[in-house]
Design a protein around this motif. Structure first.
Motif: not given
Length: 326
Positions: A303, A282, A285-287, A306, A289
């Motif tokens: 993310s 994750q 993904c967060n970094r 989101s 996206s």
């Protein structure tokens, strides 16, 4: 972790005209807000002038795919640290005689780097940008620089003297890199089975001007600890739009860690892999996206920052409250 399952039948994104976007000509009418989206070429006969009133996030969106500006550019009085909203800009055609240079940067109090790795500028004006330094390759690329008598532009410093720029070569041991590299001038290629010293070679890299490829390796993981910016820029015309980070054909690769990335040029995919061994986490993904979809094995991660993730979290919270009080 929330996931949005989207399956695609391809992993090589091609068939488009320029850096993954169909060539699109746009007219500059004096303001960023009036500019159309997804422009690759901007026509600005009276000059493209920015004075710092625009949110830099808007500039990143509007100029993300621009490769050519027909007109002179002037950026003055801003607090932008870099002009990397023009990361993919290659050509400036300035013929307006009211401008003394093709590209003028003046009175930008926080400007540290130009951040335009591929652009060719015939006449560059740099005045009263007190924090600005230039790289050695920029010093070679920009041969006609006009500046005031009090402007002393220095070469950017790195871990051991001048900031070190290196090229990476396809199918070479340890990405074909020397020691202490800090900027990769085009794409970074981590290829093949001869990568025993790859961690050492990547330890100081802060910027990649092109894209990152991890292909057909026997690595299980890869960390680029200091990497901050991936510009996804090409030095020449390119119809293929690979993901900004493309992981493919690795036998046991499970993890990529880029803990300090804060900017990648906007792309359809910021990260793409079909390797069955890869395990999306994750945090990656967060970094990544915000800069494009992050896809692993046909699944696009969402993310937690989101709207989908936020909405789902709110729903879970409401459900918990319901059971708590009933």
């Amino acid at each position: 972790m929330f996931w949005l399952g989207v399956t695609y039948a391809f992993f090589w994104l091609g068939g488009l005209s320029e850096a993954g976007k169909t060539t699109k000509d746009c007219q500059w009418n004096g303001t960023v807000s009036a500019l159309d989206t997804n422009c690759t070429n901007i026509n600005a006969p009276s000059g493209l002038i920015l004075n710092g009133t625009d949110d830099i996030k808007v500039l990143y969106k509007q100029f993300a795919h621009v490769t050519t500006v027909t007109g002179c550019i002037q950026i003055s009085g801003t607090t932008y640290a870099r002009f990397d909203f023009f990361a993919r800009l290659r050509t400036i055609n300035c013929s307006n005689s009211s401008f003394t240079v093709d590209f003028m940067a003046s009175n930008n109090s926080m400007l540290e780097r130009l951040g335009m790795p591929m652009v060719q500028i015939s006449r560059l004006g740099l005045t009263f940008n007190p924090k600005l330094c230039i790289t050695q390759s920029e010093a070679v690329r920009f041969t006609n620089v006009q500046r005031g008598q009090s402007d002393n532009i220095t070469i950017c410093q790195g871990v051991s003297g001048n900031l070190k720029e290196c090229s990476s070569t396809i199918n070479s041991a340890n990405a074909g890199l020397e020691d202490n590299c800090e900027i990769i001038t085009e794409n970074l290629y981590v290829d093949g089975v001869n990568n025993a010293n790859i961690s050492q070679k990547l330890q100081y890299i802060k910027e990649v001007n092109g894209r990152i490829y991890v292909r057909a390796t026997t690595l299980t993981n890869l960390t680029i600890p200091m990497l901050q910016k991936v510009y996804g820029a090409e030095s020449s015309y390119n119809t293929v739009n690979d993901a900004t980070i493309y992981v493919v054909g690795n036998s046991n690769f499970t993890t990529l860690d880029v803990p300090k990335v804060d900017f990648m040029a906007q792309n359809d995919y910021s990260f793409l892999t079909a390797d069955a061994s890869y395990k999306m986490d994750q945090s990656l993904c967060n970094r990544l996206s915000p800069f494009g979809s992050v896809q692993s094995n046909g699944t696009v991660c969402v993310s937690t920052g989101s709207k989908i993730g936020t909405t789902a979290s709110m729903a879970l919270g409401l459900l918990a409250c319901y059971f708590l009080y009933h």
